[in-house]
Design a protein around this motif. Structure first.
Motif, PDB file in Angstrom:
ATOM      1  N   GLU A 176      10.152   3.646   1.499  1.00 59.87           N
ATOM      2  CA  GLU A 176       9.589   3.848   2.842  1.00 59.87           C
ATOM      3  C   GLU A 176       8.096   4.185   2.816  1.00 59.87           C
ATOM      4  O   GLU A 176       7.374   3.906   3.767  1.00 59.87           O
ATOM      5  CB  GLU A 176      10.417   4.956   3.511  1.00 59.87           C
ATOM      6  N   ASN A 177       7.609   4.794   1.726  1.00 61.40           N
ATOM      7  CA  ASN A 177       6.185   5.171   1.694  1.00 61.40           C
ATOM      8  C   ASN A 177       5.274   3.966   1.455  1.00 61.40           C
ATOM      9  O   ASN A 177       4.057   4.080   1.541  1.00 61.40           O
ATOM     10  CB  ASN A 177       5.928   6.226   0.605  1.00 61.40           C
ATOM     11  N   GLU A 178       5.863   2.798   1.153  1.00 58.44           N
ATOM     12  CA  GLU A 178       5.052   1.614   0.870  1.00 58.44           C
ATOM     13  C   GLU A 178       5.056   0.672   2.063  1.00 58.44           C
ATOM     14  O   GLU A 178       6.094   0.419   2.668  1.00 58.44           O
ATOM     15  CB  GLU A 178       5.579   0.889  -0.381  1.00 58.44           C
ATOM     16  N   LYS A 179       3.869   0.162   2.371  1.00 49.29           N
ATOM     17  CA  LYS A 179       3.709  -0.738   3.505  1.00 49.29           C
ATOM     18  C   LYS A 179       3.158  -2.061   2.979  1.00 49.29           C
ATOM     19  O   LYS A 179       2.122  -2.075   2.291  1.00 49.29           O
ATOM     20  CB  LYS A 179       2.702  -0.100   4.471  1.00 49.29           C
ATOM     21  N   ALA A 180       3.843  -3.156   3.285  1.00 43.83           N
ATOM     22  CA  ALA A 180       3.353  -4.473   2.846  1.00 43.83           C
ATOM     23  C   ALA A 180       2.100  -4.816   3.633  1.00 43.83           C
ATOM     24  O   ALA A 180       2.075  -4.688   4.860  1.00 43.83           O
ATOM     25  CB  ALA A 180       4.423  -5.526   3.084  1.00 43.83           C
ATOM     26  N   VAL A 181       1.057  -5.213   2.932  1.00 50.05           N
ATOM     27  CA  VAL A 181      -0.186  -5.542   3.637  1.00 50.05           C
ATOM     28  C   VAL A 181      -0.589  -7.004   3.500  1.00 50.05           C
ATOM     29  O   VAL A 181      -1.223  -7.550   4.395  1.00 50.05           O
ATOM     30  CB  VAL A 181      -1.364  -4.625   3.228  1.00 50.05           C
TER      31      VAL A 181
ATOM     32  N   ALA B 157       0.858  -1.186   0.000  1.00 55.77           N
ATOM     33  CA  ALA B 157       0.000   0.000   0.000  1.00 55.77           C
ATOM     34  C   ALA B 157       0.892   1.233   0.000  1.00 55.77           C
ATOM     35  O   ALA B 157       1.808   1.344   0.823  1.00 55.77           O
ATOM     36  CB  ALA B 157      -0.879  -0.009   1.246  1.00 55.77           C
ATOM     37  N   GLN B 158       0.630   2.131  -0.914  1.00 55.31           N
ATOM     38  CA  GLN B 158       1.402   3.392  -0.950  1.00 55.31           C
ATOM     39  C   GLN B 158       0.736   4.385  -0.002  1.00 55.31           C
ATOM     40  O   GLN B 158      -0.287   4.986  -0.339  1.00 55.31           O
ATOM     41  CB  GLN B 158       1.452   3.940  -2.379  1.00 55.31           C
ATOM     42  N   ARG B 159       1.314   4.564   1.171  1.00 52.90           N
ATOM     43  CA  ARG B 159       0.699   5.420   2.194  1.00 52.90           C
ATOM     44  C   ARG B 159       0.589   6.853   1.705  1.00 52.90           C
ATOM     45  O   ARG B 159      -0.304   7.583   2.052  1.00 52.90           O
ATOM     46  CB  ARG B 159       1.501   5.328   3.493  1.00 52.90           C
ATOM     47  N   TYR B 160       1.547   7.265   0.900  1.00 53.44           N
ATOM     48  CA  TYR B 160       1.466   8.556   0.204  1.00 53.44           C
ATOM     49  C   TYR B 160       2.213   8.399  -1.108  1.00 53.44           C
ATOM     50  O   TYR B 160       2.987   7.455  -1.290  1.00 53.44           O
ATOM     51  CB  TYR B 160       2.056   9.693   1.064  1.00 53.44           C
ATOM     52  N   GLY B 161       1.955   9.325  -2.033  1.00 53.98           N
ATOM     53  CA  GLY B 161       2.648   9.282  -3.318  1.00 53.98           C
ATOM     54  C   GLY B 161       3.772  10.306  -3.328  1.00 53.98           C
ATOM     55  O   GLY B 161       3.920  11.102  -2.398  1.00 53.98           O
ATOM     56  N   THR B 162       4.566  10.269  -4.384  1.00 54.96           N
ATOM     57  CA  THR B 162       5.632  11.272  -4.515  1.00 54.96           C
ATOM     58  C   THR B 162       5.664  11.788  -5.955  1.00 54.96           C
ATOM     59  O   THR B 162       5.428  11.022  -6.893  1.00 54.96           O
ATOM     60  CB  THR B 162       7.014  10.675  -4.173  1.00 54.96           C
ATOM     61  N   THR B 163       5.919  13.068  -6.088  1.00 53.72           N
ATOM     62  CA  THR B 163       6.064  13.644  -7.424  1.00 53.72           C
ATOM     63  C   THR B 163       7.500  13.433  -7.885  1.00 53.72           C
ATOM     64  O   THR B 163       8.359  13.010  -7.098  1.00 53.72           O
ATOM     65  CB  THR B 163       5.788  15.157  -7.415  1.00 53.72           C
ATOM     66  N   GLU B 164       7.738  13.759  -9.171  1.00 49.07           N
ATOM     67  CA  GLU B 164       9.084  13.554  -9.691  1.00 49.07           C
ATOM     68  C   GLU B 164      10.112  14.397  -8.946  1.00 49.07           C
ATOM     69  O   GLU B 164      11.256  13.982  -8.776  1.00 49.07           O
ATOM     70  CB  GLU B 164       9.122  13.849 -11.195  1.00 49.07           C
ATOM     71  N   ASP B 165       9.664  15.596  -8.479  1.00 47.79           N
ATOM     72  CA  ASP B 165      10.630  16.436  -7.740  1.00 47.79           C
ATOM     73  C   ASP B 165      10.601  16.153  -6.236  1.00 47.79           C
ATOM     74  O   ASP B 165      11.070  16.961  -5.441  1.00 47.79           O
ATOM     75  CB  ASP B 165      10.435  17.925  -8.057  1.00 47.79           C
TER      76      ASP B 165
END
Ligand code: IYR
Length: 222
Positions: A187-192, A129-137
């Protein structure tokens, strides 16, 4: 804010009889699904897994952010590392971390700390699960309804694999932090869920348990 739309073109408009047939047939198909823990080593082609994962990725999600990553593992060495890490966590769980009440609830399933299927089954699908996303910058983008979205996609994946004639185990070694390192996820991804997929072993057994009847699941207000 631009709100572009397009005409819904490929919706299948069915008559009532066909709707009823489809609903009933899908119910019968899904009712044959069982969670399996005895897997065969019979290979499953990568293309089958790709089709099923891309079916999962059709799931609805909060703000259509599709906050999921599916890591599909068939490499024996990676499977061995995952088994070793999972069994270590499970030893801690069964030997102390789990409450008496939890162990009692699990007793009908007959599970223990040994997870040979993590090496036997041809595919492990680590669902992140992507707890938050990130932009290219590198800025953070807030994600909405992440557990719900990933749960729905995981359900689609289990249904797709079952529809393809494969068995699954919805495995949740706890905690699952080791999957980030082994799968190389940020780090923003959590294994579920660590979904185990393949064919059942010959003479595989399943627990003698039943689904709740409609009267306990379904409430009408007509
Ligand atoms: N993760 C452990 C325990 C376990 C927990 C639940 I909740 C289950 O439905 C099944 C097992 C294990 O995999 O053995």
């Amino acid at each position: 804010m631009d709100r572009k739309s397009e005409v819904l073109l490929d919706f299948e408009h069915l008559d009532a009889a066909e709707t009823a047939r489809r609903a009933s047939a899908f119910r019968a198909l899904m009712n044959r699904r069982r969670t399996v823990r005895d897997f065969s080593d019979r290979p499953v082609p990568r293309a089958v897994i790709e089709d099923c994962v891309m079916t999962a990725a059709t799931a609805p999600s909060g703000a259509n952010q599709q906050p999921w990553t599916f890591v599909c593992i068939s490499d024996p060495q990676t499977k061995r590392r995952i088994r070793e890490a999972a069994e270590e966590e499970e030893r801690g769980f069964y030997a102390g971390r789990a409450s008496e009440e939890w162990l009692e609830a699990l007793a009908p399933l007959g599970t223990d700390e040994n997870k040979p299927f993590l090496e036997t089954a041809p595919w492990l699908i680590a669902i992140f699960a992507q707890r938050y996303g990130t932009t290219e910058d590198g800025r953070r983008i807030k994600h909405y309804y992440v557990p719900e979205s990933v749960g729905i996609a995981s359900g689609f994946l289990i249904a797709a694999l079952h529809g393809a004639g494969l068995a699954t185990l919805t495995h949740t070694p706890s905690p699952m932090g080791f999957l980030n390192e082994i799968c190389g996820r940020p780090e923003n991804e959590k294994a579920v869920i660590l979904l185990v997929a393949g064919y059942p072993a010959e003479r595989a057994t399943v627990p003698d348990i039943a689904r709740k009847p409609a009267g306990q699941v379904l409430v009408w207000r007509e």
